[in-house]
Design an enzyme around this catalytic site. Sequence first.
Site, PDB file in Angstrom:
ATOM      1  CE  LYS A 203      -1.872   2.956   2.764  1.00 26.55           C
ATOM      2  NZ  LYS A 203      -1.817   4.181   1.929  1.00 26.55           N
ATOM      3  CD  GLU A 279      13.553   0.655   8.751  1.00 27.37           C
ATOM      4  OE1 GLU A 279      14.142   1.578   9.356  1.00 27.37           O
ATOM      5  OE2 GLU A 279      14.098  -0.419   8.477  1.00 27.37           O
ATOM      6  CB  CYS A 314      12.999   9.039   8.194  1.00 31.92           C
ATOM      7  SG  CYS A 314      13.871   8.015   7.040  1.00 31.92           S
ATOM      8  CD  GLU A 413      10.278  12.578  11.401  1.00 33.02           C
ATOM      9  OE1 GLU A 413       9.187  12.021  11.533  1.00 33.02           O
ATOM     10  OE2 GLU A 413      11.267  12.031  10.896  1.00 33.02           O
TER      11      GLU A 413
HETATM   12  P1  NAP Z   1       2.318   8.111   7.869  1.00 31.37           P
HETATM   13  O1  NAP Z   1       1.169   9.014   7.994  1.00 31.37           O
HETATM   14  O2  NAP Z   1       2.717   7.298   9.042  1.00 31.37           O
HETATM   15  O3  NAP Z   1       1.982   7.169   6.629  1.00 31.37           O
HETATM   16  C1  NAP Z   1       2.760   6.099   6.248  1.00 31.37           C
HETATM   17  C2  NAP Z   1       1.862   5.066   5.599  1.00 31.37           C
HETATM   18  O4  NAP Z   1       0.926   4.577   6.560  1.00 31.37           O
HETATM   19  C3  NAP Z   1       1.033   5.630   4.454  1.00 31.37           C
HETATM   20  O5  NAP Z   1       0.915   4.664   3.455  1.00 31.37           O
HETATM   21  C4  NAP Z   1      -0.272   5.907   5.125  1.00 31.37           C
HETATM   22  O6  NAP Z   1      -1.379   6.001   4.285  1.00 31.37           O
HETATM   23  C5  NAP Z   1      -0.398   4.750   6.071  1.00 31.37           C
HETATM   24  N1  NAP Z   1      -1.333   5.027   7.148  1.00 31.37           N
HETATM   25  C6  NAP Z   1      -1.733   6.238   7.638  1.00 31.37           C
HETATM   26  N2  NAP Z   1      -2.645   6.086   8.609  1.00 31.37           N
HETATM   27  C7  NAP Z   1      -2.851   4.762   8.737  1.00 31.37           C
HETATM   28  C8  NAP Z   1      -3.708   3.988   9.568  1.00 31.37           C
HETATM   29  N3  NAP Z   1      -4.556   4.531  10.453  1.00 31.37           N
HETATM   30  N4  NAP Z   1      -3.658   2.627   9.437  1.00 31.37           N
HETATM   31  C9  NAP Z   1      -2.844   2.050   8.542  1.00 31.37           C
HETATM   32  N5  NAP Z   1      -2.029   2.744   7.722  1.00 31.37           N
HETATM   33  C10 NAP Z   1      -2.025   4.081   7.815  1.00 31.37           C
HETATM   34  O7  NAP Z   1       3.614   8.836   7.412  1.00 31.37           O
HETATM   35  P2  NAP Z   1       3.736   9.867   6.222  1.00 31.37           P
HETATM   36  O8  NAP Z   1       3.153  11.148   6.674  1.00 31.37           O
HETATM   37  O9  NAP Z   1       3.187   9.299   5.004  1.00 31.37           O
HETATM   38  O10 NAP Z   1       5.339   9.970   6.109  1.00 31.37           O
HETATM   39  C11 NAP Z   1       6.115  10.733   6.961  1.00 31.37           C
HETATM   40  C12 NAP Z   1       6.608   9.949   8.156  1.00 31.37           C
HETATM   41  O11 NAP Z   1       7.335   8.779   7.755  1.00 31.37           O
HETATM   42  C13 NAP Z   1       7.585  10.742   8.969  1.00 31.37           C
HETATM   43  O12 NAP Z   1       7.279  10.660  10.337  1.00 31.37           O
HETATM   44  C14 NAP Z   1       8.935  10.097   8.685  1.00 31.37           C
HETATM   45  O13 NAP Z   1       9.893  10.217   9.642  1.00 31.37           O
HETATM   46  C15 NAP Z   1       8.571   8.688   8.462  1.00 31.37           C
HETATM   47  N6  NAP Z   1       9.573   8.032   7.625  1.00 31.37           N
HETATM   48  C16 NAP Z   1      10.454   7.160   8.189  1.00 31.37           C
HETATM   49  C17 NAP Z   1      11.426   6.542   7.431  1.00 31.37           C
HETATM   50  C18 NAP Z   1      12.405   5.552   8.002  1.00 31.37           C
HETATM   51  O14 NAP Z   1      13.012   4.818   7.251  1.00 31.37           O
HETATM   52  N7  NAP Z   1      12.619   5.477   9.274  1.00 31.37           N
HETATM   53  C19 NAP Z   1      11.478   6.795   6.090  1.00 31.37           C
HETATM   54  C20 NAP Z   1      10.577   7.689   5.528  1.00 31.37           C
HETATM   55  C21 NAP Z   1       9.622   8.287   6.323  1.00 31.37           C
HETATM   56  P3  NAP Z   1      -1.874   7.456   3.798  1.00 31.37           P
HETATM   57  O15 NAP Z   1      -0.909   7.872   2.798  1.00 31.37           O
HETATM   58  O16 NAP Z   1      -3.212   7.274   3.254  1.00 31.37           O
HETATM   59  O17 NAP Z   1      -1.876   8.353   5.002  1.00 31.37           O
END
Ligand code: NAP
Length: 509
Positions: A203, A279, A314, A413
């Site tokens: 997804k 991650e 990240c 963050e």
């Molecule tokens: P996010 O909101 O956590 O979303 C990540 C994924 O989870 C998306 O596909 C999202 O779908 C899905 N998701 C959201 N709410 C969900 C729920 N209630 N149940 C199941 N899945 C759900 O993160 P983001 O805003 O897309 O990305 C930014 C974050 O990712 C930052 O905090 C960053 O630090 C972290 N990140 C970490 C790494 C690492 O390797 N450590 C790498 C990149 C990013 P939707 O798109 O529909 O919301």
Amino acid sequence: MTATVDTQAAEAQALARRAELEKRFAGLSLATQLYIDGRRVDALSGATLERISPRDGRLIAHVSAGDAEDVDRAVASARRAFESGCWSGRSPRQRRQVLQRLARLVEEHAEELALLESVDMGKPYTDALAVDLRVTVQALDFYAEAVDKSYDEVAPTDRDTLATITREPLGVVGAVVPWNFPLMMAVWKIAPALAVGNAVVLKPAEQSPLTALRFAELATEAGVPDGILNVVPGFGPTAGAALGRHPDVDAITFTGSGEVGRLFMRYSAESNIKQVSLELGGKSPQVVLPDAPDLNGVAKAIAGGIFFNQGEVCSAGSRLLVHRAVKDELLELVVEASRRTVVGDPLDPRTSVGALVEAKHLERVLGYVRGAVDDGARLLVGGNRVLEETGGYYLEPTIFDQVDPGMRIAQQEVFGPVLSVLTFEDTDQAVRIANGTDYGLAAAVWTKDLSAAHRMARAIRAGTVWVNCFDESDITVPFGGYAQSGFGRDKSLHALEKYTQLKTTWIKL
Ligand code: NAP
Ligand code: MG
């Protein structure tokens, strides 16, 4: 006079390049439906989500938005394909050959995929091509090549026994990824998962589904059997949660926020105890000791470490921890470096900082900027939305000085081009500040003193510590976090551990 002529020529060339890429994008026939069982299909509900390009706020596509019943279809297809042995039952060499073909196809389509990525989520096209696509191809090749060169084990039991320890695939792996490196991070998960024989349901983030959908078609073209790689775009609380809660998914591999990471642990606990690896985010410190070599080079790395990919990284070096003795000199150089960054259209070759992924995210980052001012940090550079007339979501590189370790801007963050500067007096204090957040993804130490570098690297709680560099990486090294930055590792041979389970076979001789 000649300088002006040169500038005008460069400008004309850049605009021509941008127009060429725009035209190329307009000519692409986008894959916008779910990809299940080797075919494009609509969501059963017929629902779609709007893809707005952050470069100009314009609608670029309606993409099918999957929900629980679509996840069911995808998981059923993956399960069927997995159990049939059409993939897991092939020899490692055969899987290697297919994945290598896929690597070559991605290489051939690198420009198209980079263009999709750039327009979909706002990163500079040049970076998408030079970083995301290059690393994606590397990951495919690495896991393809690894899988037919890995051996299993024989345990040193007594002589009337033969006990073998073999690695077996898990079955159906659910991958859920964010929007900042959409294809690259998906492939960090898909490549090792497929290499060892699993089936995958991916997804992508709602903001960036286009590359994953195209990639899935290339996988079919390369010979990945139908059902072995499915892509279900959709929203987190619907498609994402359905995958997390699915009773027939064996593992979730997730990259994203801590908040959603926690949900996946709950989904697992409340469903089938599927394996979860996370991650999550970071608040990575760049620690500059007074004897740091080449402050000019350090300043460039500090600016690059926070402004690359609009700060939507990240592991972004979002906290500069600098010794008081070199602070003024270094900060001046960092400010200079920040002024050399060019915020602009992701398709313009001069751009080094593109658009933030969406309006809501720009608002969120601006909220952090206002909060930092309210908390008493000193806004040194930037802080404003720019290029609003384009309709896109652009923010100036932003630097806060006089940040205290307890401030929100130093703890949370931001995921934008916003640097916080903190000062320390001695290395113990530097380590305390470096370790003083909930996160532990990455850190850097800048010093000429080899012993100090080793001591700091040991003392800092993080999955990666860079010494006299930042953001260096290679597919051969693991990537992932300590503490609330998550657990499990992407990249390197260690990633294979997430997609296999150990089987003991005990034979009485
Ligand atoms: P996010 O909101 O956590 O979303 C990540 C994924 O989870 C998306 O596909 C999202 O779908 C899905 N998701 C959201 N709410 C969900 C729920 N209630 N149940 C199941 N899945 C759900 O993160 P983001 O805003 O897309 O990305 C930014 C974050 O990712 C930052 O905090 C960053 O630090 C972290 N990140 C970490 C790494 C690492 O390797 N450590 C790498 C990149 C990013 P939707 O798109 O529909 O919301
Ligand atoms: Mg999201």
